[in-house]
Every structure is written in C-alpha cells, then in structure tokens.
Motif scaffolding. Structure first.
Motif, short mmCIF file in Angstrom:
data_model
loop_
_atom_site.label_atom_id
_atom_site.label_comp_id
_atom_site.label_asym_id
_atom_site.label_seq_id
_atom_site.Cartn_x
_atom_site.Cartn_y
_atom_site.Cartn_z
N ILE A 1 41.82 36.53 54.83
CA ILE A 1 42.87 36.97 53.81
C ILE A 1 42.28 36.25 52.29
CG2 ILE A 1 44.97 36.39 52.63
CD1 ILE A 1 46.30 36.24 55.57
N TRP A 2 41.88 35.18 52.45
CA TRP A 2 41.10 34.51 51.38
C TRP A 2 39.92 35.24 50.87
CZ3 TRP A 2 40.18 28.43 51.12
CH2 TRP A 2 39.51 28.24 49.66
N TYR A 3 39.02 35.65 51.85
CA TYR A 3 37.86 36.43 51.41
C TYR A 3 38.22 37.64 50.86
CZ TYR A 3 34.18 33.25 52.93
OH TYR A 3 33.23 32.54 53.05
N ALA A 4 39.13 38.30 51.50
CA ALA A 4 39.66 39.59 51.15
C ALA A 4 40.02 39.74 49.86
CB ALA A 4 40.54 40.15 52.06
N ALA A 5 40.96 38.35 49.71
CA ALA A 5 41.47 38.33 48.02
C ALA A 5 40.61 38.14 46.95
CB ALA A 5 42.51 37.43 48.10
N ALA A 6 39.41 37.35 47.56
CA ALA A 6 38.16 37.17 46.54
C ALA A 6 38.02 38.23 46.10
CB ALA A 6 37.51 36.21 47.05
N VAL A 7 37.05 39.13 47.23
CA VAL A 7 36.58 40.37 46.95
C VAL A 7 37.30 41.12 46.01
CG1 VAL A 7 35.70 42.57 47.89
CG2 VAL A 7 35.27 40.39 49.06
N ARG A 8 38.72 41.29 46.35
CA ARG A 8 39.77 42.23 45.43
C ARG A 8 39.71 41.57 44.03
NH1 ARG A 8 41.82 44.74 42.73
NH2 ARG A 8 43.88 45.95 42.77
N LEU A 9 40.01 40.49 43.89
CA LEU A 9 40.10 39.88 42.31
C LEU A 9 38.88 39.88 41.57
CD1 LEU A 9 42.70 37.09 43.68
CD2 LEU A 9 43.06 38.98 42.13
N ASN A 10 37.57 39.40 42.43
CA ASN A 10 36.55 39.21 41.60
C ASN A 10 36.15 40.51 41.41
OD1 ASN A 10 37.11 36.52 41.89
ND2 ASN A 10 35.87 36.20 43.37
N SER A 11 36.30 41.71 41.89
CA SER A 11 35.54 43.05 41.77
C SER A 11 35.80 43.43 40.22
CB SER A 11 35.87 44.09 42.70
OG SER A 11 37.42 44.21 42.69
N ALA A 12 36.89 43.26 39.81
CA ALA A 12 37.00 43.76 38.24
C ALA A 12 35.93 43.58 37.31
CB ALA A 12 38.39 43.20 37.83
N TRP A 13 35.41 42.14 37.50
CA TRP A 13 34.53 41.63 36.69
C TRP A 13 33.11 42.40 36.73
CZ3 TRP A 13 29.55 38.94 36.87
CH2 TRP A 13 29.28 38.36 35.75
N THR A 14 32.75 42.65 38.09
CA THR A 14 31.66 43.46 38.66
C THR A 14 31.73 44.81 38.14
OG1 THR A 14 31.66 42.10 40.50
CG2 THR A 14 30.18 43.84 40.76
N TYR A 15 32.92 45.41 38.46
CA TYR A 15 32.86 46.87 37.95
C TYR A 15 32.77 46.95 36.37
CZ TYR A 15 34.37 48.55 42.47
OH TYR A 15 34.45 49.03 43.80
N ASP A 16 33.26 45.87 35.63
CA ASP A 16 33.19 45.82 34.37
C ASP A 16 32.00 45.60 33.85
OD1 ASP A 16 35.34 46.10 32.20
OD2 ASP A 16 34.93 44.09 31.75
N GLN A 17 31.16 44.82 34.36
CA GLN A 17 29.80 44.68 34.03
C GLN A 17 28.93 46.12 34.08
OE1 GLN A 17 29.96 41.75 32.06
NE2 GLN A 17 28.28 41.26 32.72
N ALA A 18 29.12 46.61 35.48
CA ALA A 18 28.61 47.62 35.64
C ALA A 18 28.77 48.89 34.73
CB ALA A 18 28.84 48.24 37.03
N ALA A 19 30.01 48.90 34.39
CA ALA A 19 30.47 50.04 33.57
C ALA A 19 29.71 50.07 32.18
CB ALA A 19 31.99 50.00 33.05
N ARG A 20 29.47 48.72 31.69
CA ARG A 20 28.82 48.22 30.60
C ARG A 20 27.56 48.65 30.37
NH1 ARG A 20 31.08 42.49 28.35
NH2 ARG A 20 33.19 43.20 29.01
N ALA A 21 26.86 48.26 31.70
CA ALA A 21 25.53 48.95 31.75
C ALA A 21 25.26 50.35 32.10
CB ALA A 21 24.94 47.91 32.73
N GLU A 22 26.40 50.86 32.23
CA GLU A 22 26.51 52.39 32.59
C GLU A 22 25.70 52.54 34.27
OE1 GLU A 22 25.17 54.74 29.42
OE2 GLU A 22 27.07 54.23 28.32
N ALA A 23 25.80 51.81 34.93
CA ALA A 23 25.35 51.83 36.09
C ALA A 23 26.31 51.91 37.27
CB ALA A 23 24.43 50.56 36.33
#
Lengths: 287, 266
Positions: free
Chosen positions: A17-39
């Motif tokens: 559950i912890w790992y799943a939550a970590a992926v879910r909660l931390n993904s926002a930042w990754t998507y954000d970075q990717a969007a900024r880099a248009e990747a």
C-alpha cells in the motif's frame, strides 16, 4: 512460529500500500516536469522516478530505510545529522519527564486515595489538564520557564511529565483501591495502622496496575518531549529534526525522524514490559 | 490475664444487643435483643438463613460493626479493647491470602504488623503450619495450593498470634463437600489440641451439629436468636457420628428452630 506468517503478511500488505501510495502521490511532480519539458513519460518511467525523488511527497519505504540507516550508522554520533545524537537528546528529556510524571502521579494517587478532599478536588483538574491540547500549552511552559532562567532539558521534561502523569494517576488510584473490603477488614482485626495498610496491602496490590499505566505513560512522555522541542526552535532532538525537515521540505528526513521516534517508543515500552514481567514473577504472580 | 480468668467467666457476653443499619430503604434491624453467653473453650456455631445477623454478630465481636445499643464484652473488655489485646483471630469466607506473599509470608503478615521480632515470627510460622498440617508449604505461593489448603493457611494465619478466640465466618462455604468434611474433622482436632474458644458461622446444619458444643439458631427480619442448643455429643467425634440417633435428633431440632423462625414472618 505459527504467528510469523500472518505478521509477515500484514507487513507485506503495508509495504504494498505504501509503495502504491508513493507512486500515486509522487507522480504529479514527474508529470509536471514532463509537461514543462514537453516530453511524454511512460508509466514505467513514472514509477521509477517516484522511487528516487529527492523531495518526494511521500518517500518510498526503501528511501526511509536508507535515511534511517544513514541517520543511525552513517554519521558520527556527535554529528548534527545523526539520529543517535538527536534521539539521545529527546530520550534524556523523556526519561527525566517520565520520572517526574511517574513520581508525581503516584504521589497524587496516594493523596487521592487517602484524602476525601483531594479525591473530590484533584481528579477533575487532572482530567481537565489532559483535555488541553499539549501544543497549546507547550510554548507557554517554555516561555514561562525561560523567563525564570530555566532552559534546555528541564522545560521539555516538564511538558513530558505533563502528559505522562495522568495514566499513572488513573492506574494507581484504581490499584490502591483494588483491595476489597474483606482484606481491609482483615487488617483491621490486626489493628493495623493506615501506614501499615498502605505499605503491606495497598501498595503491593497496585503494582500490576502501575505497570499497565507506565507502558502508556512512557510513550506519552516521548510525545511530550518531542512536542516540547517544536516551539522552542530547538536545534537538537527528534522534534527539532522534524521541524527543520518540514522547513526545508526534506520529507525523507521527516519520515526518518518519525520512524526513529516510533522505534524509540517501542523500545521504551518493551523495556517497561520486561521490568514488569520480572517484577511480577518475583512477586509470585503468574504472568 | 489468661491465668487469672476464672473458668466460669464468660469469654463473650452479649446483653440486649441491638444493631440497626440505616439504608436507602429505611432502617434494617440486623440484630434485635441478642443475649448470649459463650464460655471458655466452647465451640459455638451460628446458623440461620441469610439476613439473620449471624455474620453481623460475629463482626460485632470483632469490632468490625458497632452495636446500636446493649452491651457486648469480650474477655471482659469492649470489642475494641479486645482487638487491641489480640483476643481473637478472624477467618473470613475467602482465604484472602496476598498473592505476592508466600504462604509463610502470609502467615507472617499479622506478626509483622504486631511487631514480633524475626526469630519469633519464623518460629510461630513453623508452629502454625504444623498445626494445620501444611509443613513444607511455607515457600509456596497461594496459587500453587488448592482451595482447601489456602483456607487452612488462612486459619494458620489467624492462629499465629495466639489469640484465645477464633472467629470463623463460613470459612468452608466455598469448598466442596469432600474437602469440607476433611477440614471439619481437622478443625475439631485443632480445637481439641489448642483449647480455643471458637465462634463459627455456617448455613449447613450437619456442619453446625458435627462441630459445635453449642448451636445458636437465628432467624431474619429482625435478626434474632430463636434457639440455643447445648449439644450432648461427646468431644471426640468421628465423622460417622453423623449417622447416630443423637446427631439426627439435634439436627432435627435445629431444623425445627429454623422453620419456626421462618414461620413468624408469614
């Protein structure tokens, strides 16, 4: 041995559950970075990134474990980064507070049991004291004591004692009152004094109750000591470590300090439990 | 004091004893006009249904209750003075042993409170353990003993400080019949050996008849004495005396007394 499997299962479930939550909660930042880099990022990359971020919203278990390991073993124990150092600072305040709280609690309970006026007047105050949020009262204790020149360990110990005396009072009042009327009558037929009744009957009868209370109050002492470190802007202690972690967004540091505190609490409760078993066996009671 | 006391001097004497409890439901007359004389070395049983005041009377003798009116003397003193003079040992329905003390430690309890020195304590513990046939069990904790043995230990505790009077409040009430029979037999032997005056509360007719030299039959509401029976049974009493004609006759008279007490009520 049969309990190993269920315990491991629960542990495993928590980790999943912890790992799943970590992926879910931390993904926002990754998507954000990717969007900024248009990747474009794949889910696999998101998962991989969620495990290794420097300031994750929720650190993954292995990051916390690494943080703990580094805190305990990776630093000189005098270093400001060492959890041993901070743990010791908190532990010393906890122990002093626990001692004050326990002695104070026992004395209050003795007074309550032997004095009608105290019975009626002290208990409501003791209960009221526990309904006040400790966070509200902690800064005042520190400011008031600092104004009379008391700083350092003692103010924290006082806050710690404030939390820990209450379970002791409640348990000891019950324990000191646990001998039944027949046992009290019996002592009366020996013309026993109040003091003899206390030392020979009430006090030994209260020992099992005392230990139950001590397990609760030692954990409360630790909470008190940590809370006492928060408002003072203290530079040392697990509380200070939590606070500085939150100032700088060092979530791994926060979680490491939290787990260090939890381990400390578990250790303290275990030690009290061990002393309890030994004492009760020596007192001839089956445990 | 023991030596100067005349054989005829009553050990316990109650004259016009009354005790009322004030309860939420009004006054309860626990003892009404109780007159009783107990001589030295007698074994007196108090029998009656619950609420008849048999335990209350025993507690009055032990100064655990204070009579509302009348006089009560124990060895010629007030119950309070008698307690200070260690005139009696009291055995309760439950053994009431301290679980954190060994059997020897439990027996030592009254001796510690009364300030006997250590050597004297040890000697007395040994002696009373022997008296109740518990030699070798001094080092055991109460939970390691059966219920019957625990009650024997509690009797030993009451004997430890050499009181002349032994007050027993349904001491075997919680034990099964087989254990009870054996303890009754042992109690008689103990009584014969020590010459104590014993006050014994029970609600068992056979137990009262088997043990007593005097049976006090009581009845409730208000608690009072309805009959006092001097037992003609010999001092030496094997268990099978309970099949004898005399025994059955006394038991019958006790039963009649109890029934008469109940009849008043209706």
């Amino acid at each position: 041995m049969r309990s190993v499997l269920p315990v491991l299962t629960v542990l495993l479930a928590i980790l999943v559950i912890w790992y799943a939550a970590a992926v879910r909660l931390n993904s926002a930042w990754t998507y954000d970075q990717a969007a900024r880099a248009e990747a474009e990022v794949t889910f696999g990359e998101v998962v991989k990134d969620a495990m290794v971020q420097e300031r994750p919203v929720l650190p993954a278990p292995h990051q916390v474990a690494a943080g703990l390991w580094d805190g305990f073993a990776g630093q000189a124990i005098t270093s400001k980064k060492s959890l041993v150092y901070h743990g010791w600072v908190t532990l010393s305040a906890t122990m002093v507070g626990f001692l004050i709280g326990t002695l104070g609690g026992i004395l209050l309970a003795v007074g309550i049991v032997h004095n009608k006026a105290m019975d009626l007047s002290v208990m409501p105050w003791a209960i009221a004291s526990q309904t006040i949020p400790i966070l509200a009262i902690a800064p005042m204790v520190i400011v008031v004591l600092a104004s009379v020149g008391v700083t350092g360990l003692l103010p924290k110990a006082v806050i710690s004692a404030y939390l820990s005396f209450f379970p002791v009072v409640v348990g000891m009042v019950k324990g000191l009152r646990s001998p039944d009327q027949m046992m009290l009558d019996q002592l009366r037929t020996y013309s026993a004094s109040k003091g003899q009744t206390f030392w020979k009957l009430r006090l030994p009868a209260s020992v099992p109750y005392l230990f139950t209370s001590l397990k609760v109050s030692v954990a409360a002492s630790l909470v008190g000591a940590i809370v006492g470190e928060l408002p003072a802007g203290a530079s040392a202690g697990l509380g200070a470590r939590l606070l500085s972690g939150s100032y700088y967004g060092q979530t791994i540091q926060i979680w490491s300090a939290l787990f260090a505190a939890a381990l400390l609490a578990a250790g303290l409760v275990m030690i009290v439990g061990m002393i309890e078993r030994r004492t009760l066996v020596r007192m001839g009671m089956r445990t | 004091m023991k030596d100067t006391m005349n054989q005829d001097t009553p050990v316990i004497e109650a004259r016009g004893l009354n005790l009322t409890f004030d309860t939420a439901d009004g006054a309860v007359h626990a003892l009404k006009d109780v007159n009783l004389t107990i001589g030295k070395g007698e074994f007196v049983s108090f029998i009656g249904p619950s609420g008849c005041g048999k335990t209350t009377f025993l507690r009055c003798i032990a100064a655990l209750e204070t009579p509302t009116s009348g006089t009560l003397t124990v060895n010629g003193m007030t119950p309070d003075q008698a307690r200070m003079a260690r005139a009696y040992g009291y055995v309760f329905q439950a053994a009431g042993l301290y679980p954190w003390r060994t059997i020897a430690g439990n027996i030592r309890l009254p001796l510690e409170i009364m300030g006997f020195d250590r050597a004297e304590q040890a000697a007395r513990v040994e002696r009373v353990l022997d008296l109740v046939d518990l030699n070798g069990f001094g080092g055991k904790f109460p939970w390691q003993l059966s219920g019957g043995m625990q009650q024997r230990a509690s009797i030993a505790r009451a004997l430890a400080f050499d009181a002349d009077i032994l007050l027993m409040d349904e001491p075997f009430g919680a034990l099964d019949e087989i254990v009870r029979d054996r303890l009754n037999e042992e109690l008689l032997k103990l009584w014969a050996r020590t010459g104590k005056t014993i006050g014994f509360v029970t609600h068992s007719i056979p137990e009262a008849v088997y043990l007593s030299t005097k049976i006090v039959v009581m009845s409730p509401r208000p608690g009072r004495i309805t009959d006092v029976i001097e037992s003609p049974l010999p001092k030496e009493r094997p268990l099978d005396i309970r099949d004898s004609r005399e025994f059955i006759e006394i038991a019958h008279r006790v039963r009649e007394g109890l029934r008469a007490g109940h009849g008043d009520e209706v």
